[in-house]
Enzyme design. Structure first.
Site, short mmCIF file in Angstrom:
data_model
loop_
_atom_site.label_atom_id
_atom_site.label_comp_id
_atom_site.label_asym_id
_atom_site.label_seq_id
_atom_site.Cartn_x
_atom_site.Cartn_y
_atom_site.Cartn_z
N SER A 31 -16.91 20.42 17.76
CA SER A 31 -16.16 21.13 18.78
C SER A 31 -16.99 21.26 20.07
O SER A 31 -17.42 20.25 20.61
CB SER A 31 -15.69 22.49 18.25
OG SER A 31 -14.68 23.04 19.06
N ASP A 38 -5.01 18.01 16.14
CA ASP A 38 -5.95 19.06 16.55
C ASP A 38 -5.32 19.86 17.68
O ASP A 38 -5.00 19.31 18.74
CB ASP A 38 -7.26 18.42 17.03
CG ASP A 38 -8.36 19.43 17.31
OD1 ASP A 38 -8.03 20.59 17.64
OD2 ASP A 38 -9.54 19.06 17.22
N HIS A 68 -8.31 21.33 13.45
CA HIS A 68 -9.57 21.50 14.18
C HIS A 68 -10.67 21.83 13.18
O HIS A 68 -10.74 22.95 12.65
CB HIS A 68 -9.44 22.61 15.22
CG HIS A 68 -10.63 22.68 16.13
ND1 HIS A 68 -10.87 21.76 17.12
CD2 HIS A 68 -11.66 23.55 16.18
CE1 HIS A 68 -11.98 22.05 17.76
NE2 HIS A 68 -12.50 23.14 17.19
#
Length: 321
Positions: free
Chosen positions: A138, A265, A293
């Site tokens: 991320s 996502d 995610h």
């Protein structure tokens, strides 16, 4: 190794929605504090092993830590294979407030550079005999990819391979997605901890930013405009997102790098994912239809966090003969 998600897995961060469904292995860490040149510090949690085994450095996501579900699953898999690991906590994410007004952000490639060079020096320079790998998830993946692009072939002197997972490659697109519909659930989740940390900084540094505006903000865009951008030298959120996005740097990456982003996502719309024309020949793109995610649950209900660690290790094994 194709990823096949359970049919019940929603688009999103599985830990946020189903925290009780994610069995994760316990991992024994050794914590080490590194003093930084500006008077601040970072904490690193080490998964120790023998010195001649591969070392995998992991940069976590927004408000993550060595206890995040994806970190534990990766570190547990490394441990089971006899590899070493190092989870780098960004400033203020290890459970102890950092000392300075600044914190961390998605484009902080200078911090990535300092950390990886120091770890490389400790690990030894010969990446073919004792390889050093890196994983970024991320926000941590965005900062890592930006660093890889900036460094070009110089990064090959440090790393044998890299994997970036669930990366908000285009921060403006990611920010817009987070402010829409069901995704606001994730925004509230992150803002709860981000605002608490920011309010604590105001207590230690009075007048650092507008506490009233901070309390009223309801989006990542507003938070970055009030806190992240000014604390880290950007005029506003738009400049921060524009200058920090990693997607434009993918053309310059020379280290063998795997980029994994699920097409569902919620943080990174599939419509803005890069194509092979947008990246260098060193970059492998893998965009499963499902995974949310940093979720990527595998096997029947309730699911196991095995696919991602296995895919990462498999990619790394293929880099050194």
């Amino acid at each position: 190794m194709p990823y096949v998600a359970p049919t019940w897995l929603p688009g999103g961060n599985a830990q946020t929605i189903y925290p009780y469904l994610l069995p994760v292995p316990p991992v024994a860490y050794r914590r080490e504090r590194w003093e930084l040149d500006d008077g601040d510090f970072i904490d690193i949690d080490w998964l120790d092993g023998t010195a001649d085994t591969p070392l995998v450095v992991l940069f976590h996501g927004l408000e993550g830590s060595s206890c995040s579900h994806y970190v534990l699953s990766i570190m547990g898999a490394l441990r089971d294979r006899g590899w070493r690991g190092a989870v780098v906590h960004f400033r203020g994410c290890s459970g102890s407030p950092n000392r300075l007004p600044r914190a961390y952000h998605a484009g902080d490639s200078a911090e990535i550079d300092w950390i990886l060079r120091r770890i490389s020096d400790q690990n030894g320079k010969d990446s073919s005999s004792v390889p050093l790998y890196v994983v970024g998830v991320s926000l941590g993946g965005n900062a890592l990819l930006k660093w890889l692009g900036e460094q070009g072939d110089q990064a090959c002197r440090i790393l044998a391979g890299a994997v970036a997972v669930s990366v908000p490659l285009d921060l403006a697109a990611a920010g817009q997605a987070l402010d829409a519909g069901f995704n606001r659930l994730y925004t509230r989740h992150f803002l709860d901890t981000l605002k608490l940390k920011a309010l604590e900084k105001i207590v230690r540094f009075p007048g650092l930013f507008d506490a009233t505006a901070l309390a009223a903000c309801t989006s990542i865009y507003q938070f970055d405009n009030i806190v992240t951008a000014p604390l880290h030298g950007f005029r506003n959120t738009d400049e921060y997102w524009s200058q920090s996005s990693s997607k434009p740097w993918l053309r310059h990456v020379q280290v063998p790098t795997l980029v994994i982003n699920a097409r569902n996502d919620p943080f990174m719309p599939a419509s803005v994912l890069p194509a092979y024309a947008d990246v260098s020949s060193a970059v492998t793109l893998e965009f499963p239809e499902q995974g949310g995610h940093a979720g990527f649950l595998n096997s029947p209900f309730p699911g196991r966090l095995t696919w991602l660690p296995e895919r990462i290790i498999s990619f790394f094994r293929n880099q050194v003969g």
